[in-house]
Scaffold this motif. Structure first.
Motif, mmCIF file in Angstrom:
data_model
loop_
_atom_site.group_PDB
_atom_site.id
_atom_site.type_symbol
_atom_site.label_atom_id
_atom_site.label_comp_id
_atom_site.label_asym_id
_atom_site.label_seq_id
_atom_site.Cartn_x
_atom_site.Cartn_y
_atom_site.Cartn_z
ATOM 1 N N LEU A 270 23.864 -37.317 5.147
ATOM 2 C CA LEU A 270 25.286 -37.596 4.957
ATOM 3 C C LEU A 270 25.840 -38.438 6.100
ATOM 4 N N LEU A 271 25.492 -38.081 7.328
ATOM 5 C CA LEU A 271 25.965 -38.839 8.482
ATOM 6 C C LEU A 271 25.375 -40.246 8.513
ATOM 7 N N ARG A 272 24.136 -40.361 8.105
ATOM 8 C CA ARG A 272 23.466 -41.661 8.131
ATOM 9 C C ARG A 272 24.000 -42.593 7.051
ATOM 10 N N ARG A 273 24.405 -42.015 5.915
ATOM 11 C CA ARG A 273 24.783 -42.851 4.769
ATOM 12 C C ARG A 273 26.267 -42.792 4.424
ATOM 13 N N ILE A 306 36.292 -34.521 2.501
ATOM 14 C CA ILE A 306 36.215 -33.062 2.348
ATOM 15 C C ILE A 306 34.761 -32.593 2.421
ATOM 16 N N THR A 307 33.877 -33.308 1.737
ATOM 17 C CA THR A 307 32.454 -32.947 1.752
ATOM 18 C C THR A 307 31.879 -33.069 3.153
ATOM 19 N N LYS A 310 33.184 -30.100 5.241
ATOM 20 C CA LYS A 310 32.543 -28.865 4.774
ATOM 21 C C LYS A 310 31.099 -28.774 5.273
ATOM 22 N N THR A 311 30.371 -29.881 5.223
ATOM 23 C CA THR A 311 28.976 -29.880 5.651
ATOM 24 C C THR A 311 28.870 -29.699 7.163
ATOM 25 N N LEU A 312 29.769 -30.298 7.911
ATOM 26 C CA LEU A 312 29.789 -30.111 9.368
ATOM 27 C C LEU A 312 30.136 -28.667 9.734
ATOM 28 N N ARG A 313 31.029 -28.061 8.984
ATOM 29 C CA ARG A 313 31.416 -26.663 9.232
ATOM 30 C C ARG A 313 30.241 -25.728 8.949
ATOM 31 N N GLU A 314 29.527 -25.976 7.840
ATOM 32 C CA GLU A 314 28.372 -25.154 7.505
ATOM 33 C C GLU A 314 27.294 -25.276 8.588
ATOM 34 N N ASP A 315 27.095 -26.484 9.083
ATOM 35 C CA ASP A 315 26.123 -26.716 10.148
ATOM 36 C C ASP A 315 26.502 -25.937 11.403
#
Length: 321
Positions: A270-273, A306-307, A310-315
């Motif tokens: 996600l961060l890369r793309r 938002i995605t 959310k993904t950073l929070r889960e990490d």
């Protein structure tokens, strides 16, 4: 579309004591001062056979000038049936929630398919107004709220309020690095000295101020709320990069994403793309130009941001366990 321009002339006596750009404006009135300045800075104009790239260079009557440049032919924008997300509209103003990927003004490489083309289709009367009533811009890949004036009185009133900093514009962004507290960046912004499509913090730039506060911290990123006092081109992106917290998804100013230890494949990808700078205009308020009522609008974060959050929070939660 461009035309090749080849001109030559001798600096006249009345240019004595003037700068290079001022003298050229007298000699070649058929071209705008901004166009002449661009040609100087791009090395397209020679003075006495030498390329001079400083508009402020002093000149002397009798010096020879030679221009060899390309003049972009600007076609009149046409109305196009492009969907607009109109949040509010009356006889004086339109408030739009712009999606990422939509260019605001036609220009080189984007001659149509812009917000301006869509506005002309929605309201043909806008053709008579400067910039078709667009009061302030958002970058192509920045989403969120914008206000457009529908008549001359509204345009004048809103642009004056914008200059007086009475139009409130707030954004949310995800930046690289963990920020410990909010703050303010006050640093002048102007054209980058070597990269002509970039802006930068430079001593000769225009005054610019950005306020920011922390909403949420992650392991190597921060979710921010930002408020503009000024409105320079790429201001938030340049200011955040200046303090070493470039925006996620902004290769122009943010740089490449940094590898994050023990992150999931999903987050790394996600961060890369991430397809654009993670920046959204979430709040806009202004005084109505006709009724003098205080108008206030909010826009929810789009799904891609938002995605990301959310993904950073889960990490973060997974690595705290």
């Amino acid at each position: 579309m461009t035309n090749q321009v080849r001109e030559s002339a001798i600096i006249p006596d009345e240019a004595l004591g003037l700068r290079f750009d001022q003298a050229l404006a007298i000699m070649f009135p058929e071209y705008s001062r901004s166009q002449l300045k661009k040609w100087i800075q791009s090395g397209s104009i020679q003075l006495e056979g030498e390329v001079v790239t400083k508009p402020r260079e002093k000149v002397i009557p009798g010096m020879s000038v030679a221009i060899e440049a390309e003049l972009e032919i600007v076609e009149e924008p046409v109305a196009q049936p492009i969907d607009l997300n109109i949040v509010y509209e009356d006889d004086d103003v339109i408030v739009i929630d712009k999606p990422a990927g939509l260019v605001v003004h036609p220009g080189a490489g984007n001659t149509d398919g812009t917000l301006l083309n869509a506005l002309l289709h929605h309201c043909a009367e806008l053709e008579a107004l400067p910039r078709s009533g667009i009061v302030h811009r958002l970058d192509k890949e920045t989403s969120g709220l914008m206000v457009v004036a529908k008549n001359a009185n509204a345009y004048t009133s809103l642009t004056e309020d914008l200059k007086a900093r009475e139009v409130v514009r707030e954004y949310e962004a995800v930046v690289m690095g963990v920020m410990t507290a909010g703050g303010t960046v006050s640093a002048p912004i102007g054209r980058h000295p070597t990269k002509r499509t970039h802006m930068a913090v430079v001593p000769t730039g225009k005054e610019a101020t950005t306020h920011y506060r922390v909403i949420e911290r992650f392991r190597a990123h921060t979710h921010l709320r930002l408020r503009l006092e000024s409105g320079r081109t790429h201001q938030i992106r340049v200011h955040m990069a200046h303090i070493k917290h470039g925006l996620v998804g902004d290769p122009q100013y943010g740089g490449r994403p940094r590898p994050l230890a023990k992150s999931s494949d999903e987050l790394a990808a996600l961060l890369r793309r991430f397809p654009r700078q993670a920046l959204h205009a979430v709040h806009l308020s202004f005084v109505h130009p006709e009724t003098y009522e205080s108008m206030s609008f909010s826009s929810p974060l789009p799904d891609d941001v938002i995605t990301l959050i959310k993904t950073l929070r889960e990490d973060r939660e997974e690595n705290l366990a």
